[in-house]
Write a protein that holds these residues in place. Structure first.
Motif, PDB file in Angstrom:
ATOM      1  N   ASP A 184       0.793  -1.231   0.000  1.00  0.00           N
ATOM      2  CA  ASP A 184       0.000   0.000   0.000  1.00  0.00           C
ATOM      3  C   ASP A 184       0.823   1.277   0.000  1.00  0.00           C
ATOM      4  O   ASP A 184       0.369   2.312   0.511  1.00  0.00           O
ATOM      5  CB  ASP A 184      -0.949   0.049   1.211  1.00  0.00           C
ATOM      6  N   ILE A 185       2.035   1.237  -0.514  1.00  0.00           N
ATOM      7  CA  ILE A 185       2.777   2.480  -0.676  1.00  0.00           C
ATOM      8  C   ILE A 185       2.297   3.163  -1.954  1.00  0.00           C
ATOM      9  O   ILE A 185       2.138   2.510  -2.984  1.00  0.00           O
ATOM     10  CB  ILE A 185       4.296   2.198  -0.798  1.00  0.00           C
ATOM     11  N   ASP A 186       2.055   4.465  -1.877  1.00  0.00           N
ATOM     12  CA  ASP A 186       1.708   5.230  -3.075  1.00  0.00           C
ATOM     13  C   ASP A 186       3.018   5.541  -3.792  1.00  0.00           C
ATOM     14  O   ASP A 186       3.667   6.543  -3.544  1.00  0.00           O
ATOM     15  CB  ASP A 186       0.968   6.511  -2.664  1.00  0.00           C
ATOM     16  N   ARG A 187       3.389   4.661  -4.694  1.00  0.00           N
ATOM     17  CA  ARG A 187       4.700   4.712  -5.345  1.00  0.00           C
ATOM     18  C   ARG A 187       4.907   6.024  -6.096  1.00  0.00           C
ATOM     19  O   ARG A 187       5.984   6.617  -6.065  1.00  0.00           O
ATOM     20  CB  ARG A 187       4.788   3.510  -6.297  1.00  0.00           C
ATOM     21  N   LYS A 269       2.888   6.993   5.470  1.00  0.00           N
ATOM     22  CA  LYS A 269       3.804   5.939   5.071  1.00  0.00           C
ATOM     23  C   LYS A 269       4.909   6.475   4.168  1.00  0.00           C
ATOM     24  O   LYS A 269       6.084   6.155   4.327  1.00  0.00           O
ATOM     25  CB  LYS A 269       3.057   4.876   4.254  1.00  0.00           C
ATOM     26  N   GLU A 270       4.504   7.286   3.195  1.00  0.00           N
ATOM     27  CA  GLU A 270       5.479   7.760   2.220  1.00  0.00           C
ATOM     28  C   GLU A 270       6.464   8.739   2.858  1.00  0.00           C
ATOM     29  O   GLU A 270       7.640   8.763   2.521  1.00  0.00           O
ATOM     30  CB  GLU A 270       4.753   8.410   1.037  1.00  0.00           C
TER      31      GLU A 270
ATOM     32  N   ASP F 281      13.303  -0.780   8.091  1.00  0.00           N
ATOM     33  CA  ASP F 281      12.328  -1.861   8.164  1.00  0.00           C
ATOM     34  C   ASP F 281      11.588  -1.881   9.511  1.00  0.00           C
ATOM     35  O   ASP F 281      10.403  -2.182   9.557  1.00  0.00           O
ATOM     36  CB  ASP F 281      13.018  -3.212   7.926  1.00  0.00           C
ATOM     37  N   SER F 282      12.295  -1.527  10.583  1.00  0.00           N
ATOM     38  CA  SER F 282      11.659  -1.511  11.904  1.00  0.00           C
ATOM     39  C   SER F 282      10.564  -0.458  11.975  1.00  0.00           C
ATOM     40  O   SER F 282       9.572  -0.631  12.681  1.00  0.00           O
ATOM     41  CB  SER F 282      12.683  -1.197  12.998  1.00  0.00           C
ATOM     42  N   VAL F 287       4.182   1.053  10.666  1.00  0.00           N
ATOM     43  CA  VAL F 287       3.535   2.133   9.915  1.00  0.00           C
ATOM     44  C   VAL F 287       2.608   1.550   8.856  1.00  0.00           C
ATOM     45  O   VAL F 287       1.459   1.976   8.691  1.00  0.00           O
ATOM     46  CB  VAL F 287       4.610   3.048   9.280  1.00  0.00           C
ATOM     47  N   VAL F 288       3.100   0.538   8.150  1.00  0.00           N
ATOM     48  CA  VAL F 288       2.312  -0.055   7.074  1.00  0.00           C
ATOM     49  C   VAL F 288       1.115  -0.819   7.630  1.00  0.00           C
ATOM     50  O   VAL F 288       0.041  -0.827   7.042  1.00  0.00           O
ATOM     51  CB  VAL F 288       3.218  -0.970   6.224  1.00  0.00           C
TER      52      VAL F 288
END
Lengths: 319, 319, 319, 319, 319, 319
Positions: A184-187, A269-270, F281-282, F287-288
């Protein structure tokens, strides 16, 4: 053109007849006897040297400023354990007439290749508003030229001509890769922010002296970059308000912590990813390029990590 | 209209027949038996109370949101050591039809007097560009209305209706006085910044719930305010670039330290002064308004100074 | 009397015949050949210069200490890129026989006017105990003389003769003004504290060298000032215990934070205000007096704010 | 006398007929129906319990304050999952008529033995001025009594009756030992400071409730102790100025760091040692006395070290 | 053997004929004319001096490294206000053939007496596993020799030959004493940890130059020491797992705080005590040994406490 | 097996007849009437619930510990607004007989697929010594099983069964990718460290309760992991000392800063990269995976970044 300053210091160049130098500092000073003179620092790719104008002062002192290139007539001498140039005459040279690479540290990479990579990254963005925004900003030719030759920092990392585009492309490619590692990252948002996050540095740093500009010191690259993007979005009506906020937040938060000058901590996230890959690339460039003392295996202190780096001798690397 | 919530808690009000409340929170919840219901918090000036909608759910649950005013039919009861309202029916009420002062903590001062004082401060600015800028921003009627009723913070200081204008006028008057105490202060710049420094709070905080808005959390009042001023200057061509930077720098730097969210530390005389008087007034309001326990002389902890305050009994004050 | 040290450095003064200097440092040293000599630093208003006593050592070396004024016979010379004075003979001069302004940086303001202003502020205090206390402390003639010529700090702010009274009067006037801006401020308490808050500096700093005294380093101006006020109150029975505590707390807490050496954080309205106006004035003096480079518009780093200051050129100030 | 509060909670005590309790808090409150009542907390050695006065309010409410002992008639009940005492009548009891050990946590050590040890340490001081000073301070009977029963802190360490003298004697003995481990330590100065360093706590903390007094909050034990010693030296002319400063510096600097409220960092051998042994003893008492969960081997969090402590089972200690 | 470097600087030694020096730095450099040369720093007990090899370079440059002792033929001269040695020839000298005390600052104490004291402390341990562990580690002759001559730090404290054993014995004796002051201290564990806590420094610091080794910089003395003890326990099966963890925890936590490089904060009684006495001794050594300026009474800044130290003149110490 | 605890709370399960639960806490308590009882917390995948053993105490209380699985006979009831289970009888169940996934939060990913990916990463390592080391460590079946089901942290990130292998594989893949982005990275060293950096967590955290073990609290996963790798290298003679140090340094420094428990800061290219991708990554996992409130778009506070996260509604994502 060859490396004049090194030549002077190795006593291979005594008389200077129209060689070109970059003026990195200029000060009007008073001698101990009360006479006025001009103290300068001259730079080319091979080093930096003191210079003085004692004669013909009224005629010469207003012909140039720090940041200008000058053609010099004069003589080198050695005084008080230091080399210097006594200037007899000089002429200002237009920037266009100069091959800047001869005067400033520069990226090891090919700038035109970096430009293609950056345009390729823009091309890879599918969201129409973000793509349009990137195109509008980077296809401004004067801006793109300036961007492509700017340093990314005064001293911390990528502190050389082309450093900004090198860092931007590196972060852009990391963004493109790492976006796939998490769901779900908005690339497109992430890549767009990667390409835009440091554009304010074009105006924060003087492209010749790498010193901070007054705008850089009073406003700073984070808010300058924010403003460029905000103005462009507003002018073209490119994005809805939410998308705009998400992108602008990524720019404002990319330093990650208040104490590094970000007015906001990352809250999407981004923005969290952007902060991480920016930090990763900013630290890795000076670490990777650090020169290591052959006998000890240790480098000098690397400012951005606060420590020296150890690298083993190649031959030792196999078991 | 009287203070309903206090009345409920004192058992003076059992049946509720069309009394108006502010909804400060609204959540769709699941009961332990799996049934859906709505949990609310209702506010008026006299306090806050839980409420629930169990019946008629489909009909009622989309009629309102947090931040709305609602006219309620229902009954109070006491459950699990807590008062609550069981709602049978409700109607949304338009904001215009409500006297907000009945629902929110409000400044002790007269808002229209504060408005006059603010306009007087604008009037005292002689620099034509700055004066025009202030007039353009504050004579937008909708903005001025919103500005005049906004809180200055969620909890730290001036956290009540009218808090923003009260703080702005207080800082503006201090700016006007203190500018005279030091030489070469650009008084018009300082007063302009004083009036503009917190205008971003109009959009950072919800005027009803005093919670941060999404824009407030992602962009923040410093950069929102910066953007309003930047856009207005650009649209009207009001100031030369240097004056613009000096004003915008004062806004960006008014929190004084990176860790308080300023992307720049103060770097002009006026920015240093602005930071000092903003800090002075932000601390003094909660200190001055703190309630002190009569027998001990001590207040509760005051968040912004991290300490409780001691105030002696009046009668003891003479020798 | 004229500016000898500048004259030496400009080669206008070679032979020194009885000129007076302030000794700011004095060290007994060993030359590389094992001989003992005295190394000094001499100061006057125009600068500082090295000096040496090689001859007549036994006779001269105990005639003076650092902080004394001396009349010198000798000669200047230029050695190792540095000017120095070779002393042949010297006489100690009594402090009373010297116009100190010629030797130390000094306030631009008129000290006797500052004294009147301070006495005016004392006069404005209505509380009889506080007024008496202020009068008792400041009418001690020797103390008042010393107070009026003391610096307010070694380097941070008001680091010049008269700096302490200048800062005290400035803070006293701010206290008097700002007390009106907030309700229920004990104006007399605030003004009294403003006048007394830094009196310990009279003993914390050497009035000639501006170095910290041993008492300053072991006890510090906050506790020294506290002790002076405590002793005076006790000796005269001036205030009830509560009023005494309120005043002493303001003095102990005026630095605001533990890390600046305050043993208590501010916990009364007046102590919070005192801390704010002290910080404001301490920062504004060096900011306002900073010299700005004409071409760049930037000053050197100002220690107390950790940043350089930008000031626009006058002509640019109108739109 | 037995442990009433535990007895109430175990349902062994229903009617209360003239049992004595310590009032640790007292608040005048309003019930939900608007009636006034008094809410109290009662303490004895076995615990703490809520209590209320609903009846006879006018007659009872001014008969006592927090910190007083009271003889109570009333009844216990269980309300809202909490035990409480409903008070019907009460009488204030004089402190002298009460065995305080029944009401407050107390040192495990014998206070009269600690007093002898302290006097022995005074006796071991050879410097006549310091010895006289210690004798003058500790032979004031009222002071010595209060000192011997004071806690050393509210919660951090030695937070019980006799904690202050226990800590003082422990630090005094460490001082006496450690002084021998390093050369040129002024043993008498160090031991004197050890005995005097915390005497301000006698006035900083309420001996019954262990809460900070207003004097403690506004002035603090470091400066209170400094003042007691300063006044005594001044009154008796006991020490020369240098010795006085050295002793007072040790007291001012004994917390070691500004952020722990010391207005000076240690700057003499003795002050550095004093700081170290005070820190050692303050940390060791709660660490040594921590109760450890039998099955896990871990204690609860110990505030002063910011961590829980692990202690192995005894049987495991041999290989 | 006498103090050559002092002799050179006092012009008593011009020709150098086979005197021995310690090479503390060695760099291959390029002169301004492009020629290669070797720049060295030579040390003996009396100081440090620059040296250069211009001639016979190919023959000499690989004969030695930094940290070696060399016998030199050459000449001293004075250049650019600095003494230097021009080396004509040199021979490497084996470490065994040199009296190191002539070249390095060294403890004032008798190393063989310190060794006895350390063995006495081992002897005092009753727990058989711990005693065996200590014996195994310290009776390795090569290790014990190295341990006995190692410094305890590069600059902070005990930065001299024998500093490590001096610090270890001092901490061991404090451990032994202080263990008695608190109940339930595992005295054998504490003393064992005291003796082992810094053994990693044997490999962290170069015994000649006192610089950090690569192992010291990458792993650090805390983990190196942990590993030595872990390996020995494992190899010999000396302790049960719990005892092992308790001992290893004391070593890992002895710096007390993460920011001083401890990967764990102290979480046992013995670890808290260990941290306290290590800190006490590390601070007291440089404080006690600081040289004080006779006239002012003040030392230079002492790095480990961040302050200078004041020591009164002896004669003033009585009353 | 179904979700019992949720069923109890929804009143669908009243009588409990041999359902299995995980005991996450167990305490021997005293009731208010003095009777002893056992208070427990029972967990399954659907939640956590209080339980009590009042009857049959002597028989039942020693049959199980916290961390065990138990089969229960009893009854649920609702007391004091809380659901609880009154236990009549219970039997301990062996771990092997239980499907742990039913009791603990677990990775969304397929653990056997993660295992393959990890083995693939080992396979990609070309350096024979490093490859052998990885194989030796991860092919220990018991270790690999434990590693594959361990959480990566108590609460911060990947705090679920399989979290450690998920994090390890994620970091391993990032290492593999990012190694190509910079020149002269020792890819095999970096990937090896990525796979080994957190293996100490297998022993730092209890696999059932996720609480820290005593070994975890006293030694910590960084040094535990260091020790496993050190012991294996030593036992097998796998790497030369330099390679060993480089690998061990990467493990010791992977937290990057002392305040996060790393005893060394990163000082090689690979250690800097390792620290960066571990941090990336941590932070990204929590967050994701954060749940976002549908109406506001905001999550709860995410501990590791100190902020809540905003995520826009999907439908809004296109322009």
């Amino acid at each position: 053109m060859y490396d004049c300053i090194e030549a002077i210091k190795q006593k291979r160049l005594k008389k200077i007849n129209g060689e070109t130098f970059l003026v990195s500092e200029k000060h009007i000073l008073k001698a101990r006897n009360g006479d006025e003179y001009v103290g300068l620092k001259l730079k080319d790719r091979s080093g930096i040297i003191d210079a003085k104008i004692w004669n013909n002062l009224l005629h010469l002192k207003d012909k140039f400023e720090a940041g200008d290139f000058v053609k010099i007539t004069g003589e080198s001498n050695y005084y008080n354990d230091n080399w210097q140039v006594i200037i007899k005459d000089l002429e200002r040279v237009e920037e266009e007439d100069v091959d800047k690479k001869a005067f400033l540290p520069s990226t090891q990479k090919d700038i035109s290749k970096l430009q293609s990579e950056l345009l390729g990254l823009i091309d890879s963005v599918k969201h129409p508003g973000l793509k349009k925004l990137l195109e509008e900003i980077f296809t401004d030719e004067e801006f793109f030229e300036r961007f492509s030759h700017a340093p990314a920092a005064k001293t911390m990392h990528h502190a050389y001509v082309g450093g900004l585009i090198e860092h931007t492309v590196s972060v852009g490619k990391l963004a493109s890769q790492v976006a796939l590692a998490y769901k779900d990252i908005d690339r497109d948002l992430l890549v767009s922010c990667a390409l835009l996050h440091d554009i304010g540095k074009v105006y924060e740093l003087d492209p010749m002296t790498f010193n901070y500009t007054t705008e850089g010191r009073l406003i700073g690259h984070i808010v300058i970059g924010y403003t460029i993007v905000h103005d462009k979005i507003k002018a073209l009506g490119l994005l809805n308000r939410e998308k705009e906020m998400l992108l602008l937040h990524c720019i404002l938060a990319h330093h990650g912590e208040y104490e590094y000058g970000s007015p906001k901590k990352p809250k999407t996230k981004e923005a969290v990813l952007m902060n991480m890959i920016d930090m990763l690339d900013s630290r890795m460039q000076p670490v990777v390029d650090a020169k290591v003392d052959e006998s000890s295996g240790w480098s000098d202190l690397i400012k951005i990590i606060g420590k020296a780096i150890y690298a083993p001798k190649k031959s030792k690397e196999l078991l």
